[in-house]
Design a protein around this motif. Structure first.
Motif, PDB file in Angstrom:
ATOM      1  N   HIS A  32       0.685  -1.122  -0.016  1.00 32.62           N
ATOM      2  CA  HIS A  32       0.073   0.029  -0.112  1.00 32.62           C
ATOM      3  C   HIS A  32       0.728   1.251   0.001  1.00 32.62           C
ATOM      4  CE1 HIS A  32      -3.188  -2.867   0.974  1.00 32.62           C
ATOM      5  NE2 HIS A  32      -4.057  -2.011   0.675  1.00 32.62           N
ATOM      6  N   GLY A  80     -10.536   3.761  -9.514  1.00 33.97           N
ATOM      7  CA  GLY A  80      -9.129   3.822  -8.927  1.00 33.97           C
ATOM      8  C   GLY A  80      -8.165   4.004 -10.013  1.00 33.97           C
ATOM      9  N   ASP A  85      -5.611  -4.187  -8.301  1.00 30.42           N
ATOM     10  CA  ASP A  85      -5.798  -3.932  -6.925  1.00 30.42           C
ATOM     11  C   ASP A  85      -4.877  -4.621  -5.926  1.00 30.42           C
ATOM     12  OD1 ASP A  85      -8.205  -2.692  -7.659  1.00 30.42           O
ATOM     13  OD2 ASP A  85      -9.687  -4.234  -7.631  1.00 30.42           O
ATOM     14  N   ALA A  88      -5.305  -7.218   0.632  1.00 28.50           N
ATOM     15  CA  ALA A  88      -5.269  -6.542   1.951  1.00 28.50           C
ATOM     16  C   ALA A  88      -3.922  -6.838   2.780  1.00 28.50           C
ATOM     17  CB  ALA A  88      -6.189  -6.954   3.056  1.00 28.50           C
ATOM     18  N   ARG A 104     -11.933   0.534   0.121  1.00 29.31           N
ATOM     19  CA  ARG A 104     -11.899  -0.446  -0.700  1.00 29.31           C
ATOM     20  C   ARG A 104     -13.361  -0.833  -1.021  1.00 29.31           C
ATOM     21  NH1 ARG A 104     -13.875  -4.692   2.316  1.00 29.31           N
ATOM     22  NH2 ARG A 104     -13.062  -4.626   4.588  1.00 29.31           N
ATOM     23  N   ASP A 109      -9.510  -7.467  -0.763  1.00 30.68           N
ATOM     24  CA  ASP A 109      -8.418  -7.170  -1.708  1.00 30.68           C
ATOM     25  C   ASP A 109      -8.791  -6.433  -2.970  1.00 30.68           C
ATOM     26  OD1 ASP A 109      -6.929  -9.146   0.105  1.00 30.68           O
ATOM     27  OD2 ASP A 109      -7.522 -10.828  -1.380  1.00 30.68           O
ATOM     28  N   SER A 110      -9.531  -5.395  -2.616  1.00 29.37           N
ATOM     29  CA  SER A 110     -10.048  -4.625  -3.858  1.00 29.37           C
ATOM     30  C   SER A 110      -9.495  -2.985  -3.497  1.00 29.37           C
ATOM     31  CB  SER A 110     -11.484  -4.483  -3.886  1.00 29.37           C
ATOM     32  OG  SER A 110     -12.195  -4.215  -2.948  1.00 29.37           O
ATOM     33  N   ALA A 111      -8.655  -2.801  -2.497  1.00 31.38           N
ATOM     34  CA  ALA A 111      -8.115  -1.492  -2.441  1.00 31.38           C
ATOM     35  C   ALA A 111      -7.152  -1.392  -3.813  1.00 31.38           C
ATOM     36  CB  ALA A 111      -7.151  -1.367  -1.254  1.00 31.38           C
ATOM     37  N   ASN A 112      -7.196  -0.015  -4.097  1.00 34.53           N
ATOM     38  CA  ASN A 112      -6.294   0.467  -5.398  1.00 34.53           C
ATOM     39  C   ASN A 112      -5.566   1.851  -4.928  1.00 34.53           C
ATOM     40  OD1 ASN A 112      -5.827   1.729  -8.078  1.00 34.53           O
ATOM     41  ND2 ASN A 112      -6.444  -0.293  -8.584  1.00 34.53           N
ATOM     42  N   TYR A 129      -9.850  -3.068   7.188  1.00 31.54           N
ATOM     43  CA  TYR A 129      -9.182  -1.954   6.276  1.00 31.54           C
ATOM     44  C   TYR A 129      -7.768  -1.854   6.645  1.00 31.54           C
ATOM     45  CZ  TYR A 129     -13.892  -0.877   5.047  1.00 31.54           C
ATOM     46  OH  TYR A 129     -15.157  -1.172   4.595  1.00 31.54           O
TER      47      TYR A 129
END
Length: 166
Positions: A32, A80, A85, A88, A104, A109-112, A129
Motif C-alpha cells: 500500500h 481507482g 488492486d 489486504a 476498498r 483485496d480490492s483497495a487500489n 481495512y
C-alpha cells in the motif's frame, strides 16, 4: 514543522489551507505504501477531490480515475488507478484518529488508489481495512475539510509528493 524521520516514507499533501504531513508505515503495509508513492510520483493524486467526508468519521479521497476537480466528479469514489488492486495488508494497528486507511469495495483485496483519514478513533474498522500511515502534522487541516457525501464544493489535494522528492 513536523520532524520527518524517513523522507522516502513521508507524504506531503498540499491543500489550499496548508500541508498535511503523513508518515507511511512501510514495515506494516509495504504494498500500500509503494502504491501511494508510485501514484504520488506520477502526479495521479494532484487535483483529486475529497469525495466522501463524514463528520466525526473520516475524509475519503484518492479516486484518480473519476475524482479530478475538473467539474466531472459526479462518479468520484467509483474508480481507482490503472494499476491492479492490492491484497489486504491487515495488521494489529488500530484505526486511531489521524491514521490512513485503504478504501476498498466489499472485497478485502480490492483497495487500489483511494484512501481515508480517520477524524477520530474508529476501532470498528480494525482488521477490516489496511492501515498504512498516520498524520504527523496538519490534522487541524484534515478536520477542516468540507463535509458531505459528496461535498457541494469539495476540497481537493492540490498536490501529493513524497518528501524525499520535494
Amino acid at each position: 514543522m513536523a520532524e520527518i524521520k524517513d523522507p522516502e516514507n513521508t507524504i506531503l499533501i498540499e491543500l489550499e489551507s496548508g500541508t498535511i504531513t503523513i508518515e507511511l508505515l512501510a514495515d506494516v503495509a509495504p504494498n500500500h505504501v509503494d502504491r501511494m508513492k508510485t501514484l504520488a510520483r506520477s502526479g495521479a493524486y494532484d487535483n483529486v477531490v475529497f469525495h466522501r467526508v463524514i463528520d466525526g468519521f473520516m475524509a475519503q479521497t484518492g479516486d484518480v480515475q473519476h475524482g479530478k476537480a475538473d467539474g466531472k466528479t459526479g462518479r468520484a469514489g467509483t474508480g481507482g488507478s490503472e494499476l491492479p488492486d492490492l491484497k489486504a495488508e491487515f495488521s494489529k494497528l488500530p484505526h486511531d484518529r489521524g491514521t490512513i486507511g485503504a478504501a476498498r469495495a466489499s472485497n478485502p483485496d480490492s483497495a487500489n488508489s483511494q484512501f481515508f483519514i480517520n477524524f477520530k478513533d474508529n476501532h470498528f474498522l480494525n482488521g477490516q481495512y489496511t492501515v498504512y500511515g498516520r498524520v504527523i502534522e496538519g490534522m487541524d487541516l484534515v478536520d477542516a475539510i468540507t463535509k458531505g457525501e459528496p461535498p457541494a464544493n469539495p476540497d481537493k489535494m492540490i498536490s501529493m509528493k513524497v518528501a524525499s522528492d520535494a
